[in-house]
Motif scaffolding. Structure first.
Motif, PDB file in Angstrom:
ATOM      1  N   UNK A  35       0.832  -1.204   0.000  1.00 20.97           N
ATOM      2  CA  UNK A  35       0.000   0.000   0.000  1.00 20.97           C
ATOM      3  C   UNK A  35       0.869   1.257   0.000  1.00 20.97           C
ATOM      4  N   UNK A  36       1.930   1.249   0.788  1.00 24.84           N
ATOM      5  CA  UNK A  36       2.843   2.393   0.828  1.00 24.84           C
ATOM      6  C   UNK A  36       3.530   2.558  -0.518  1.00 24.84           C
ATOM      7  N   UNK A  37       4.040   1.468  -1.062  1.00 24.77           N
ATOM      8  CA  UNK A  37       4.746   1.531  -2.344  1.00 24.77           C
ATOM      9  C   UNK A  37       3.832   2.044  -3.452  1.00 24.77           C
ATOM     10  N   UNK A  38       2.618   1.527  -3.526  1.00 27.62           N
ATOM     11  CA  UNK A  38       1.687   1.971  -4.565  1.00 27.62           C
ATOM     12  C   UNK A  38       1.308   3.435  -4.372  1.00 27.62           C
ATOM     13  N   UNK A  39       1.181   3.885  -3.144  1.00 30.06           N
ATOM     14  CA  UNK A  39       0.893   5.297  -2.887  1.00 30.06           C
ATOM     15  C   UNK A  39       2.030   6.164  -3.405  1.00 30.06           C
TER      16      UNK A  39
END
Length: 116
Positions: A35-39
């Motif tokens: 989720x962090x990476x995609x954000x």
């Protein structure tokens, strides 16, 4: 564009993507790390530890631990904000961009294999 799926199809897609990630030689990230990476890669920069924590509704130490792991994999990098030394900027890397692109390809392929 809208994709219509039944809950069982959505879960099957998620399962297929998760299985592909576990089987791949690439590092398998936690849901939080993903989720962090995609954000970082899908939302426009700049990204800060504070901003990511607010967006994901978690604490800054949670983001820092995830970024430590992803930084070791060269998926992201961190730098002090020269304009405001209190902020830590989170930046994209070539390795991270390739990881996200590959993940998109895995999702597309898994979607193609879903029974109608």
């Amino acid at each position: 564009m809208s994709v219509v799926m039944r809950p069982s199809q959505a879960l099957r897609l998620w399962q297929q993507v998760a299985l592909a990630e576990v089987r791949d030689e690439q590092p398998d990230l936690s849901v939080r790390q993903t989720a962090i990476l995609l954000t970082i890669y899908l939302d426009p920069p700049p990204h800060t530890v504070r901003g990511l924590a607010a967006k994901l509704a978690v604490t800054k130490p949670v983001i820092t631990r995830a970024l430590d792991s992803m930084g070791a994999l060269k998926l992201v990098s961190r730098h002090r904000d020269e304009a405001d030394k209190r902020n830590v900027l989170v930046k994209r890397t070539v390795e991270g961009a390739l990881y996200v692109e590959r993940l998109g390809d895995v999702i597309i392929e898994a979607g193609r294999e879903l029974p109608l």
